[in-house]
Design an enzyme around this catalytic site. Sequence first.
Site, PDB file in Angstrom:
ATOM      1  N   ASN A  59       3.655   0.277  33.467  1.00  0.00           N
ATOM      2  CA  ASN A  59       3.787   0.843  34.804  1.00  0.00           C
ATOM      3  C   ASN A  59       5.094   0.394  35.448  1.00  0.00           C
ATOM      4  O   ASN A  59       6.163   0.692  34.915  1.00  0.00           O
ATOM      5  CB  ASN A  59       2.538   0.665  35.675  1.00  0.00           C
ATOM      6  CG  ASN A  59       2.010  -0.724  35.849  1.00  0.00           C
ATOM      7  OD1 ASN A  59       1.428  -1.303  34.936  1.00  0.00           O
ATOM      8  ND2 ASN A  59       2.165  -1.285  37.038  1.00  0.00           N
ATOM      9  N   ASP A  60       5.086  -0.298  36.564  1.00  0.00           N
ATOM     10  CA  ASP A  60       6.289  -0.496  37.385  1.00  0.00           C
ATOM     11  C   ASP A  60       7.526  -0.999  36.653  1.00  0.00           C
ATOM     12  O   ASP A  60       7.426  -1.936  35.850  1.00  0.00           O
ATOM     13  CB  ASP A  60       6.032  -1.547  38.460  1.00  0.00           C
ATOM     14  CG  ASP A  60       4.812  -1.287  39.276  1.00  0.00           C
ATOM     15  OD1 ASP A  60       4.178  -0.260  39.070  1.00  0.00           O
ATOM     16  OD2 ASP A  60       4.495  -2.126  40.123  1.00  0.00           O
TER      17      ASP A  60
END
Length: 853
Positions: A59-60
Amino acid sequence: MSSGRVPPHARTRLIATVATVCALSAASLAPQAVAADTPPYSETYRPQFHFTPAKNWMNDPNGLVYYKGEYHLFYQYNPNGNSWGDMSWGHAVSRDLVHWEELPLALSHDDEEMVFSGSAVVDWNNTTGFGTPKNPPMVAIYTSYAKSTGTQAQSLAYSTDRGRTWTKYQGNPVLDIGSREFRDPKVQWYAPTKSWLMTVSLSTEHKVQFYSSKNLKDWKLQSEFGPAGATGGVWECPDLFPLAVDGDPDNIKWVLVVNINPGGIAGGSAAQYFVGDFDGKKFTADDKGTYTPPTGTVVQDFESGDFGAWTTTGTAFGQAPAAGALDGQGTVDGFDGKGLANSFHAGDGATGTLTSPEFTVDRRYLNFKVGGGRHAHVPGTVMEQGPPPEGTVLADFEGGTYGGWTTTGDAFGTAPATGTLPNQQEVSGFLGEGLVNTYLNGDSTTGALTSPEFTIDKDHVNFLIGGGNHPVGSDNPTAVELLVDGQVVRSATGQDAEALNWASWDVRDLAGKKARIKIVDDNTGGWGHLNVDHIMLSDTQAKPVSQETSVNLIVDGQIVHSATGSNSETLDWASFDMRPYTGKKAQIQVVDMNTAGWGHILADQFTAADTPALSVVQRADWADYGKDYYAAVSWENAPGGKRYMIGWMNNWDYSGAIPTSPWRGAQSIPREMALRTIDGRVRLTSKPVNSLTSLRPKLPVSTTGITVKNTSQPLIGPAAKGKALDIEATFSLKDADRFGLKVRTGTGGEETVIGYDTTTHELYVDRTHSGAVDFHSTFPGVQRAPLQAKNGKVKLRILVDWSSVEVFGGSGEAVITDQIFPDPAGEGVQVFAENGSVKLDQARVWHLDSIHD
């Protein structure tokens, strides 16, 4: 959501918030299986010029820093599987922001902590003492998630070999305020004070705090900013940086990016920004003035002390409008006057509807205020659970035994459950006295329950399902599977709610086949259980019962518009476009069919008007208006003073359900950011990094001077087809209502529509028919971004990859990033115009090389 933040299903047991709404998934398309002989990076849906890890969940973006000729991209990563968990920092480097080399894991989770999001800096002056003046250390500042307490604090790790190996600081954490919602430090050197500046989020308070330090170890609070702008979800992954306005070095403004989830402009996750000034201690956003909604004719303001001619069913709305918050409810605000419709009577457990008299549509817009729960209307649902369709019951789990079904593991016990189990939230929606409930001894138990073999002799398999949302294809599913010849051919999962609801598989293509049903609980985390009942074969599809909290517009008996709350007790403006229904009879219906958390709706001030009212979310500024651009942060130290930004190309609404394997998650194209004065206002703009053009192997296919009227036609011809494309197009407005390009067109009407709406002055992407969309109810839809034509022209830059589109409109002030999952054979590109004609001045199409070659 982000920042390594515990996803909704895992958080529900930890804090008293409500899980993100996940629609019941009974999709026939499971995540794509990867054939053993599939070459790496050629799997179905694998991006060809966006960064993805070879395998597992990402993710991020984290730790974005430039050092010794390399752009470092760290990222939230699960080294142990293809779903969220064991958060650590993965690592990749690039010399051009386009071609990436994946490196070994940088920062690993351990028994005590997960490594959530943060940033990285080069400590040139060795203020930390981690390196030497000749070999300055690279320092990562990350959020430590303490597994034992859930506390989030800021910690350090350092590297003295260009980020290849890392050591966690023994004095961690360096900043701990005892909070469970304190995360995502973005750190930079602030030259005027010769100190380090940290921008960090107090997520649930919708605040950003600024800290200062001389050595990255000892931090002092300087100020805080917020709440402001959109606050419908948590604030995460902040970033702060200066930019010259219109390229003028004497006019510097600061940009504060605050990612928000949910509550974004397109629903779910998004990247919000503020433009303002920063004095070394405090950020002050530019004053955008107060908002005055358009005037019009009030249809219902709930001020008369009763509902007037509006009618109620159920008990949720009471006998009369509410005067604000009801017993047990938090503070309700944002409504006008003294009264509003509030369905929290008797708490979230009550249901009901509030319906207006029929009226004739004679104004262009219906504006109103809405708040409460975020449970959208799902087409095809019914208001009441009637009797099951007629058919053959395979199992109803009555009689105290599993009959001929076989169990493994310990989640199912020796017999069906009779309802709610100890320490479980109330289970509802099952039939009779018994059901499958794998919450036996909590979420920690696992196992499987498999039916005897049966012959598929009807059109549908219907069943009731509730519990955890962990679809087949995730590492630890909670799922109902249909097995034919030992292979999973259909699957369904819960929606992170204890209430059971109908799911149905169309099995007409499997007629005559021998099959088994297998109920799988392989999950020991939050919502790691499943509720199942009344599995049957039928020629009739069972309709799920509505679980919405919504305001609906009904025309000719059909719901044509719907709006929901954002899990907030603050009401905000919404608007329905009534123009298509002029002269028709319509009704407004306020619906509460949800009995779980945030299972209520607030509504007020229904007004017929000639212009739409704008919500706080619509009035906020967004770096991207698509569904799939989140946790956006920028690189420090980039050469030439450039500001490059990248975002996670996904959305927490459905991030764990996208049909990709053996990886899940991609990063956007890195973008060069700028501040430009557009329509009299300073706006943050973006464009793909210039180095992307290195993937153009040859001259473009081009066309000029085409007029298109009321049709769709191939843009240029076979030479313009493709799955990885860079398209530039300029249109001159004529009289078409809508026009643009359709990409990834294929058989069965598959298309991703990229258009411009002249009636609303909006750029839009419609992925309703873009391919696989049925894995989550919030995935299909249309995303819109305000965009004014300039000198009668609309310019578009479109990046098409195997599973995404990124659209840059105008000067980059309107950007829409959306994932798509089309049939790999769908490679067509078309130009279209609706309700009139448009002139395509010029279009150029480049085929892009793969970065994996």
